[in-house]
Design a protein around this motif. Sequence first.
Motif, PDB file in Angstrom:
ATOM      1  N   THR A  94       0.816  -1.213   0.000  1.00 13.57           N
ATOM      2  CA  THR A  94       0.000   0.000   0.000  1.00 13.57           C
ATOM      3  C   THR A  94       0.851   1.265   0.000  1.00 13.57           C
ATOM      4  N   THR A  95       1.930   1.241   0.770  1.00 11.63           N
ATOM      5  CA  THR A  95       2.734   2.454   0.973  1.00 11.63           C
ATOM      6  C   THR A  95       3.716   2.714  -0.161  1.00 11.63           C
ATOM      7  N   THR A  96       4.326   1.644  -0.674  1.00 13.64           N
ATOM      8  CA  THR A  96       5.396   1.821  -1.658  1.00 13.64           C
ATOM      9  C   THR A  96       5.004   1.399  -3.066  1.00 13.64           C
ATOM     10  N   GLY A  97       3.955   0.584  -3.179  1.00 10.56           N
ATOM     11  CA  GLY A  97       3.596   0.069  -4.492  1.00 10.56           C
ATOM     12  C   GLY A  97       4.640  -0.878  -5.051  1.00 10.56           C
ATOM     13  N   GLU A 108      15.651  -3.925   4.704  1.00  7.17           N
ATOM     14  CA  GLU A 108      15.853  -3.263   5.988  1.00  7.17           C
ATOM     15  C   GLU A 108      15.116  -1.924   6.036  1.00  7.17           C
ATOM     16  N   ARG A 109      15.150  -1.192   4.924  1.00  9.57           N
ATOM     17  CA  ARG A 109      14.473   0.101   4.889  1.00  9.57           C
ATOM     18  C   ARG A 109      12.982  -0.059   5.119  1.00  9.57           C
ATOM     19  N   LEU A 115       8.091  -0.233  11.250  1.00 13.54           N
ATOM     20  CA  LEU A 115       8.076  -0.143  12.715  1.00 13.54           C
ATOM     21  C   LEU A 115       7.836   1.296  13.170  1.00 13.54           C
ATOM     22  N   GLN A 116       8.460   2.237  12.502  1.00 18.32           N
ATOM     23  CA  GLN A 116       8.293   3.637  12.879  1.00 18.32           C
ATOM     24  C   GLN A 116       6.877   4.124  12.586  1.00 18.32           C
ATOM     25  N   LEU A 141      14.465 -16.239   2.383  1.00 18.58           N
ATOM     26  CA  LEU A 141      13.835 -16.195   1.058  1.00 18.58           C
ATOM     27  C   LEU A 141      14.381 -15.106   0.140  1.00 18.58           C
ATOM     28  N   ALA A 142      15.172 -14.186   0.667  1.00 15.66           N
ATOM     29  CA  ALA A 142      15.615 -13.050  -0.150  1.00 15.66           C
ATOM     30  C   ALA A 142      17.121 -12.866  -0.040  1.00 15.66           C
ATOM     31  N   ASP A 143      17.658 -12.118  -0.990  1.00 12.98           N
ATOM     32  CA  ASP A 143      19.077 -11.756  -0.946  1.00 12.98           C
ATOM     33  C   ASP A 143      19.239 -10.412  -0.238  1.00 12.98           C
ATOM     34  N   THR A 144      18.535 -10.265   0.871  1.00 12.10           N
ATOM     35  CA  THR A 144      18.596  -9.027   1.634  1.00 12.10           C
ATOM     36  C   THR A 144      18.951  -9.352   3.073  1.00 12.10           C
TER      37      THR A 144
END
Length: 341
Positions: A94-97, A108-109, A115-116, A141-144
């Motif tokens: 919803t926030t970033t599309g 991480e971002r 959380l904020q 599951l991710a490369d993050t």
Amino acid sequence: MAAAHSLYVIEKDRLNDKFHSDSARYAHLRALDPELPDHVWSVIIRYAPRVPASQWQAVREFVIGNAVQMQFRKFETVRRHMTMASRFTAWVWTTTGSELTADRVFTERNVYRYLQDQYPKHSEGHRWGIARELASVARSLADTRVAQLPAPAPSTRRKPFTDAEIAAMHSWANSLSTTHKRQNASAILGLAGGAGLRSQDLVEIRLRDIDVVDGRLFVTVPGPNPRRVPVRHPWTRTLLRAIDGRANADEYVFRGHRLAEYPPHALQVFLTEHPCRIRPTVSRLRTSWIVDHINNGLPLHVLLAVTGLKNAASLDKFLMHARTPALDPYLGLLTGEELAR
């Protein structure tokens, strides 16, 4: 009464039909883990977060696929994941599309913006738990990579209840609207607060497991850690209220619908449906019971026997809440002038 029962049957049939239709619709996702247990799949496919329906519809397939690939095997772990990951994913979408891929969602971002934005005033432990769960998905599951929040100080987790908090719980139990509810509340307080039972033990206790000998109340705990536990005197009246007027020895002391895959879920449902100002969680009631025994100087081998703990190291998390004992009463023993009892 008959009409209410009919409505219940209709609703149950409707939910079962929905479960089967959704299972067929997402069968290709279940195939990602051929050994996925039925009870885990049931949690995944039945779960619906408290977000707008349009958001859930947009992210549901992605969330289900991720949950299957995480290869959960326990009810509580998959339930916790669905609670946290579904709301987070809906927020990201919803926030970033953002495109719904693990690499783009579990960053991480995104985690720390979430959380904020959504949990700025929640407890340190709650925020830490969310970050830990989402980081585990990123790792699997991710490369993050999601950096972990500092773990909350041990003293903030599962602290013993204060006398005032315990009094509030007793008032709550006595204020519930029916005898059945009051007895269920008293069962939780009496078995966890008075006998230190874990959730898994508490839901297995039947009327026949409680008896009185020489004016003292005892609970016989079945299962993998069988033991016989004396109920602490301040809690005996509470536990006796839970069984007052009940004659069927095979009946469970705490009455509620038990899921075969995770029977203690019945306790969580009851506490959620009948909120108390101070939530009487079984874990904190047990902590209070153990710390009281430590403060009273119960010998170590006796404490391990009644708690069902395997070794002294298991007591570390309780010792941090115990009082520091005064040395003077033990000087005779410490210097060898007296014999240990």
